[in-house]
Structures are given as C-alpha cells and as structure tokens.
Design a protein around this motif. Structure first.
Motif, mmCIF file in Angstrom:
data_model
loop_
_atom_site.group_PDB
_atom_site.id
_atom_site.type_symbol
_atom_site.label_atom_id
_atom_site.label_comp_id
_atom_site.label_asym_id
_atom_site.label_seq_id
_atom_site.Cartn_x
_atom_site.Cartn_y
_atom_site.Cartn_z
ATOM 1 N N THR A 92 8.968 24.441 18.543
ATOM 2 C CA THR A 92 9.319 24.867 19.903
ATOM 3 C C THR A 92 8.101 25.364 20.669
ATOM 4 O O THR A 92 8.140 26.415 21.297
ATOM 5 C CB THR A 92 10.386 25.974 19.861
ATOM 6 N N GLN A 112 11.505 17.948 14.008
ATOM 7 C CA GLN A 112 12.471 18.755 14.751
ATOM 8 C C GLN A 112 12.214 20.213 14.409
ATOM 9 O O GLN A 112 11.671 20.532 13.361
ATOM 10 C CB GLN A 112 13.917 18.392 14.416
ATOM 11 N N ASP A 147 5.056 28.444 15.776
ATOM 12 C CA ASP A 147 5.616 27.455 16.705
ATOM 13 C C ASP A 147 6.989 26.963 16.260
ATOM 14 O O ASP A 147 7.574 26.085 16.888
ATOM 15 C CB ASP A 147 4.677 26.250 16.829
#
Length: 117
Positions: free
Chosen positions: A64, A61, A100
């Motif tokens: 992005t 998680q 990222d």
C-alpha cells in the motif's frame, strides 16, 4: 507472520537459472520487521556483472505505498537475495519495505527471474 503459501523452485541449465517463488501470508505483521522486503536463500548467486540487476514479473497484493503502482522482482549482481523494486508515474523508483505492507492484512508475492551464474 503466518504463511498460507511458501514455495520456491528453480531449474538450472548450464549457467542459466530460472527461479520462481510463491509467497502468500495469511496474517502479515511487520511490527518488529524493518528495511526492505526480501526473499533469501536462492541456491545460486547471480553473476557478478557491475551495475547489472535482473528484473522479473511479479504478481503482488497487499502493498500500500501511495502513488506506486508497479512492482518487479529484482536480483542484484553477485547476490542470492530477491528484493522488490517499486515505481509509479512521477515517483522515484525504490524498493518495497516492510512498512509498505499493512499489519493484519494478506500479502502475496509471486514471480520468476531468469539469471546467469
């Protein structure tokens, strides 16, 4: 970077090692980091087989990277450093970089790899 979870473990039977990791940050900051996200310090180096990478499942998680949806833990031949391959439909596979992952967010990387030494 502050960690809320930082755990690694392994089992070695003969020349086969299974290694696992659980890393969760409570406040991820990449302003001074660059390059690929890595987990260093595996207690064993993978077998040196030309062009053979070992991949394993990863829960993740906080990554992005636009249009990329699949992350796998990766260990290259003759290495003791895990990095993370990332791919998406119609995208060229690459590795997860610190850029990222957004500064100020929570990042989680959990997974396992089985490899020969």
């Amino acid at each position: 970077m502050a960690y809320s979870v930082q755990v690694g473990f392994y089992t070695r039977i003969g020349n086969l090692v299974t290694a696992g990791f659980l890393i969760t940050t409570s406040s991820f900051t990449h302003t001074t980091a660059s390059g690929a996200a890595q987990i260093t310090g595996l207690p064993f180096t993978s077998k040196n087989v030309s062009n053979q990478n070992v991949y394993g499942p990863a829960f993740w998680q906080g990554i992005t990277k636009a249009n990329y949806t699949n992350v796998m833990a990766r260990l290259a031949a003759n290495s003791n450093i895990i990095d993370f391959g990332i791919a998406g439909s119609g995208q060229t596979a690459t590795v997860v970089a610190f850029g990222d992952m957004p500064t100020g967010g929570s990042v989680a990387l959990h997974g396992t790899l089985a490899f020969k030494v």
